[in-house]
Motif scaffolding. Structure first.
Motif, mmCIF file in Angstrom:
data_model
loop_
_atom_site.group_PDB
_atom_site.id
_atom_site.type_symbol
_atom_site.label_atom_id
_atom_site.label_comp_id
_atom_site.label_asym_id
_atom_site.label_seq_id
_atom_site.Cartn_x
_atom_site.Cartn_y
_atom_site.Cartn_z
ATOM 1 N N THR A 186 -3.033 0.124 -3.893
ATOM 2 C CA THR A 186 -2.679 -1.148 -3.283
ATOM 3 C C THR A 186 -2.317 -2.145 -4.377
ATOM 4 O OG1 THR A 186 -5.005 -1.826 -3.272
ATOM 5 C CG2 THR A 186 -4.135 -0.858 -1.232
ATOM 6 N N ILE A 201 0.856 -1.174 0.000
ATOM 7 C CA ILE A 201 0.000 0.000 0.000
ATOM 8 C C ILE A 201 0.895 1.227 0.000
ATOM 9 C CG2 ILE A 201 -0.183 0.074 2.532
ATOM 10 C CD1 ILE A 201 -3.114 0.956 2.144
ATOM 11 N N VAL A 225 4.106 0.556 -5.128
ATOM 12 C CA VAL A 225 3.401 -0.627 -4.634
ATOM 13 C C VAL A 225 3.729 -1.882 -5.443
ATOM 14 C CG1 VAL A 225 1.517 0.681 -3.626
ATOM 15 C CG2 VAL A 225 1.344 -0.088 -6.005
ATOM 16 N N TYR A 237 -1.735 -6.609 -4.707
ATOM 17 C CA TYR A 237 -1.807 -7.899 -4.024
ATOM 18 C C TYR A 237 -1.259 -9.005 -4.929
ATOM 19 C CZ TYR A 237 -5.105 -5.446 -1.000
ATOM 20 O OH TYR A 237 -5.680 -4.544 -0.137
#
Length: 124
Positions: A58, A51, A104, A60
């Motif tokens: 963000t 983040i 990020v 992932y």
């Protein structure tokens, strides 16, 4: 001196949830992204989530997307990784990093501070 502290790990059954916290203390010279990595026994460290400083970006890993959520409260210098629907393969030592690049991506910039990790164990 900058220090990173992780907490919130533990033992949980598959399908359960945990929330990891990452606290950054000390004097930072600029903005920084927070990132989580994990390492299982016998395996290489892998990227989990990131983040940026504003919290507006963000990123992932595919393996945790839609199950993990990363948020942060800059007033508390703290990031939170909410982990839901945990799977056996989520087991590992989770490390938080403050990346001064404030990007990020899954890779790390040249200036990074690391915590010592918190253990997450998911049982069947």
């Amino acid at each position: 001196q900058v220090q990173i502290y992780e907490s919130g790990g533990g033992l949980v059954q598959a399908g359960g949830s945990l929330r990891l916290s990452c606290v950054a203390t000390g004097q930072f010279r600029g903005t920084y992204a927070m990132k989580w990595f994990r390492q299982a026994p016998g395996k290489e460290r892998e990227f989990v989530a990131a983040i940026n400083f504003s919290g507006q970006q963000t990123n992932y890993a595919d393996s945790v997307r839609d199950r993990f959520t990363f948020t942060r409260e800059n007033a508390k210098n703290t990031g939170y990784l909410q982990m839901n629907n945990l799977k056996l393969e989520d087991t590992g030592n989770y490390y938080c990093a403050a990346d001064m690049s404030d990007l990020v991506g899954a890779s790390l910039g040249p200036w990074v501070y690391w915590g010592r990790g918190t253990q997450v164990t998911v049982s069947s």
